[in-house]
Design a protein around this motif. Structure first.
Motif, PDB file in Angstrom:
ATOM      1  N   TYR A  44       3.035  -5.060   1.317  1.00  0.00           N
ATOM      2  CA  TYR A  44       4.261  -5.835   1.573  1.00  0.00           C
ATOM      3  C   TYR A  44       3.942  -7.253   2.059  1.00  0.00           C
ATOM      4  O   TYR A  44       4.489  -8.223   1.526  1.00  0.00           O
ATOM      5  CB  TYR A  44       5.130  -5.144   2.628  1.00  0.00           C
ATOM      6  CG  TYR A  44       5.883  -3.909   2.223  1.00  0.00           C
ATOM      7  CD1 TYR A  44       6.461  -3.758   0.972  1.00  0.00           C
ATOM      8  CD2 TYR A  44       6.078  -2.886   3.146  1.00  0.00           C
ATOM      9  CE1 TYR A  44       7.200  -2.611   0.652  1.00  0.00           C
ATOM     10  CE2 TYR A  44       6.807  -1.746   2.840  1.00  0.00           C
ATOM     11  CZ  TYR A  44       7.361  -1.611   1.598  1.00  0.00           C
ATOM     12  OH  TYR A  44       8.090  -0.486   1.299  1.00  0.00           O
ATOM     13  N   ASN A 121      14.871   0.653  -1.052  1.00  0.00           N
ATOM     14  CA  ASN A 121      14.001   1.665  -0.428  1.00  0.00           C
ATOM     15  C   ASN A 121      13.979   1.511   1.086  1.00  0.00           C
ATOM     16  O   ASN A 121      13.122   0.871   1.661  1.00  0.00           O
ATOM     17  CB  ASN A 121      12.582   1.643  -1.021  1.00  0.00           C
ATOM     18  CG  ASN A 121      11.828   0.359  -0.792  1.00  0.00           C
ATOM     19  OD1 ASN A 121      12.331  -0.715  -1.102  1.00  0.00           O
ATOM     20  ND2 ASN A 121      10.626   0.467  -0.264  1.00  0.00           N
ATOM     21  N   SER A 123      13.608   3.322   4.714  1.00  0.00           N
ATOM     22  CA  SER A 123      12.931   4.475   5.302  1.00  0.00           C
ATOM     23  C   SER A 123      13.285   4.513   6.780  1.00  0.00           C
ATOM     24  O   SER A 123      14.035   3.685   7.273  1.00  0.00           O
ATOM     25  CB  SER A 123      11.418   4.312   5.173  1.00  0.00           C
ATOM     26  OG  SER A 123      11.003   3.170   5.916  1.00  0.00           O
ATOM     27  N   SER A 249       5.875   6.437   7.924  1.00  0.00           N
ATOM     28  CA  SER A 249       7.138   6.290   7.187  1.00  0.00           C
ATOM     29  C   SER A 249       7.606   7.625   6.616  1.00  0.00           C
ATOM     30  O   SER A 249       6.794   8.462   6.214  1.00  0.00           O
ATOM     31  CB  SER A 249       6.933   5.305   6.034  1.00  0.00           C
ATOM     32  OG  SER A 249       8.054   5.314   5.171  1.00  0.00           O
ATOM     33  N   GLY A 286      11.066   0.022   5.506  1.00  0.00           N
ATOM     34  CA  GLY A 286      11.070  -0.083   4.053  1.00  0.00           C
ATOM     35  C   GLY A 286      11.367  -1.502   3.626  1.00  0.00           C
ATOM     36  O   GLY A 286      10.995  -2.454   4.305  1.00  0.00           O
ATOM     37  N   TYR A 330      12.172   8.371   1.027  1.00  0.00           N
ATOM     38  CA  TYR A 330      13.030   7.273   1.492  1.00  0.00           C
ATOM     39  C   TYR A 330      14.435   7.843   1.688  1.00  0.00           C
ATOM     40  O   TYR A 330      14.786   8.865   1.080  1.00  0.00           O
ATOM     41  CB  TYR A 330      13.023   6.104   0.495  1.00  0.00           C
ATOM     42  CG  TYR A 330      11.774   5.257   0.643  1.00  0.00           C
ATOM     43  CD1 TYR A 330      11.746   4.180   1.517  1.00  0.00           C
ATOM     44  CD2 TYR A 330      10.616   5.569  -0.058  1.00  0.00           C
ATOM     45  CE1 TYR A 330      10.596   3.425   1.694  1.00  0.00           C
ATOM     46  CE2 TYR A 330       9.456   4.822   0.113  1.00  0.00           C
ATOM     47  CZ  TYR A 330       9.456   3.745   0.988  1.00  0.00           C
ATOM     48  OH  TYR A 330       8.312   3.014   1.184  1.00  0.00           O
ATOM     49  N   ARG A 382       4.208  -9.516  14.111  1.00  0.00           N
ATOM     50  CA  ARG A 382       3.660  -8.159  13.962  1.00  0.00           C
ATOM     51  C   ARG A 382       2.134  -8.185  14.004  1.00  0.00           C
ATOM     52  O   ARG A 382       1.515  -7.311  14.600  1.00  0.00           O
ATOM     53  CB  ARG A 382       4.109  -7.559  12.630  1.00  0.00           C
ATOM     54  CG  ARG A 382       5.255  -6.633  12.780  1.00  0.00           C
ATOM     55  CD  ARG A 382       5.244  -5.643  11.632  1.00  0.00           C
ATOM     56  NE  ARG A 382       6.427  -4.816  11.718  1.00  0.00           N
ATOM     57  CZ  ARG A 382       6.876  -4.073  10.723  1.00  0.00           C
ATOM     58  NH1 ARG A 382       6.255  -4.093   9.548  1.00  0.00           N
ATOM     59  NH2 ARG A 382       7.935  -3.328  10.887  1.00  0.00           N
TER      60      ARG A 382
HETATM   61  O1  G3P Z   1       6.315   2.210   4.347  1.00  0.00           O
HETATM   62  P1  G3P Z   1       7.757   1.776   4.329  1.00  0.00           P
HETATM   63  O2  G3P Z   1       8.208   1.276   3.001  1.00  0.00           O
HETATM   64  O3  G3P Z   1       8.646   2.798   4.893  1.00  0.00           O
HETATM   65  O4  G3P Z   1       7.845   0.518   5.298  1.00  0.00           O
HETATM   66  C1  G3P Z   1       7.373   0.619   6.606  1.00  0.00           C
HETATM   67  C2  G3P Z   1       7.733  -0.602   7.414  1.00  0.00           C
HETATM   68  O5  G3P Z   1       9.114  -0.641   7.647  1.00  0.00           O
HETATM   69  C3  G3P Z   1       7.352  -1.873   6.761  1.00  0.00           C
HETATM   70  O6  G3P Z   1       7.705  -2.955   7.541  1.00  0.00           O
END
Ligand code: G3P
Length: 423
Positions: A44, A121, A123, A249, A286, A330, A382
């Motif tokens: 990301y 998406n 999460s 996640s 997500g 998700y 972060r």
């Molecule tokens: O792995 P994901 O897509 O659930 O994303 C996790 C975090 O929210 C990313 O910032």
């Protein structure tokens, strides 16, 4: 006539990336006028950096998948972004955002309620646990720990039963700082975690976060907790059977169902049992999809925007959203999609698959501390959080020093962003 080509950059590794590309293939097969071309651009953060650089070089993709913490930065990006509400109204496409879960929709809306990016998406983080390890340690595999106090007890038993590293966490900043703050209704930053303005300041050097950091430091020192790296780097440890408990996640489900060779369970994130009012809801994570101009001069025509709008219409279909939810972990972003999954008997057939949804709804009404985070430059912050945690785990500082450093360094990032973006 050749279809309009829409470049779509995403940041999901396998198997999720392939599953997302299958959805794109479904859209392409569903009509003849638009062809979405997906392209994996790394993690990301890497995808975000690549998209911004491409925009400056007049070569931005039409759509980029951006993790939720990039939202504050994107909201301030002005003409780089084609807001969803504008895109849809110009294309004559209607999407019923009222049917989207408020926690999801609200995350991606401007303060006046207009939709800026397209939710897809979403999460939340959950606690994955290895039932085989639990049995080996004499723990009840059907009663995972609920509080951090119970987690600490379980970790000691797992360690005594020979598990070298009983616990890890993916996304250390998201899960151990942002989620822990929300679940205890403690602000991460002022001004409602930044939702109410660019003047927010970091507030993580509070007693709860200092206590939690000191616990993680002690658990790491005692071999109960393994720091597995930044962002999603630790994702591999749980499906490989190396750790007993992983906070990660809900989307890790996709990988766990394919790779884990043991019995596993899903539980809610723990809370401190002595904090009044806890637990509150967890926050979403997500990503969402942002439509971008080609470069500073714009450079898109109406047919391209219409193509993006049609793609979004397809993604908003409850059948598509439910399919994505059921295949990946998700959460369903629409009420209608949740109904589709319920009617399919998905939650009975897959015990624990509703834990992320229940956890997002835990504790009643959302508060300004549980809505999420809207801080410009937060991707950089972060990294600061992760750096300061790493220094602590190397024995260089305690929890108070780590959180003080995050506040001081984070505020410098926020003030810099505010200077550059205030109207
Ligand atoms: O792995 P994901 O897509 O659930 O994303 C996790 C975090 O929210 C990313 O910032």
């Amino acid at each position: 006539q050749a279809p309009v080509e829409i470049q779509f950059w995403h940041g999901l590794p396998q198997p999720l990336g392939g599953q997302l590309e299958q959805i794109v293939a479904g859209f392409n097969a569903s009509q003849a006028g638009v062809k979405v071309v997906p392209s994996f651009r790394g993690s990301y953060p890497e995808t975000m950096v690549a998209a911004i650089a491409a925009f400056r070089a007049n070569a931005a993709p039409h759509v980029v998948q951006m993790f939720e913490v990039g939202t504050g930065t994107m909201m301030a990006a002005g003409r780089a972004v084609k807001p969803v509400h504008e895109l849809l109204s110009e294309a004559g496409v209607t999407i019923d955002f009222n049917d989207y879960l408020p926690a999801v929709r609200g995350y991606y809306q401007a303060s006046d309620g207009r939709q800026m990016s397209m939710p897809f998406n979403s999460s939340t983080a959950v606690m994955w646990y290895n039932k085989d390890h639990f049995k080996r340690a004499g723990l009840n595999p059907e009663a995972p720990p609920k509080t951090w106090e119970e987690v600490a007890e379980a970790l000691k038993k797992l360690k005594a039963a020979g598990i070298a590293s009983p616990m890890t966490t993916s996304w250390p900043a998201w899960i151990q700082v942002e989620q822990v703050s929300a679940i205890h209704n403690v602000p991460l930053a002022s001004l409602g975690n930044g939702f109410d303005g660019l003047g927010a300041t970091m507030q993580v050097n509070n007693p709860l976060m200092v206590r939690h950091m000191n616990n993680l430091i002690a658990w790491q020192r005692d071999g109960l907790f393994k720091y597995g790296g930044r962002d999603n780097a630790p994702d591999a440890l749980f499906p490989a059977g190396e750790v007993s408990i992983a906070m990660a996640s809900s989307g890790l489900r996709s990988r766990i169902t394919r790779e884990a060779r043991f019995e596993w369970g899903t539980a809610m994130l723990p809370y401190y049992g002595d904090v009044a009012g806890a637990p509150h809801n967890s926050i979403i994570g997500g990503a969402s999809f942002w439509a971008l101009n080609r470069g500073p001069q714009g450079g898109r025509n109406a047919a391209e925007w219409k193509g993006v709008a049609e793609f979004y219409r397809y993604l908003s279909n409850p059948e598509i959203d439910a399919k994505w939810h059921m295949e990946t972990g998700y959460v369903p972003v629409r009420r209608a999609s949740y109904q589709v999954a319920k009617s399919a008997g998905f939650y009975e057939k897959n015990p624990g698959s509703d834990v992320p949804i229940e956890q997002l709804l835990r504790g009643g009404e959302m508060t300004p501390n549980t809505r999420g985070i809207r801080l410009g430059g937060y991707v950089e912050i972060r990294n600061i959080v992760q750096e300061e945690m790493e220094k602590s785990f190397q024995g260089q500082q305690n929890g108070q020093q780590a959180m003080d450093a995050v506040v001081q360094r984070g505020n410098a990032v926020l003030r810099n962003f505010e200077r550059q973006n205030r109207g």
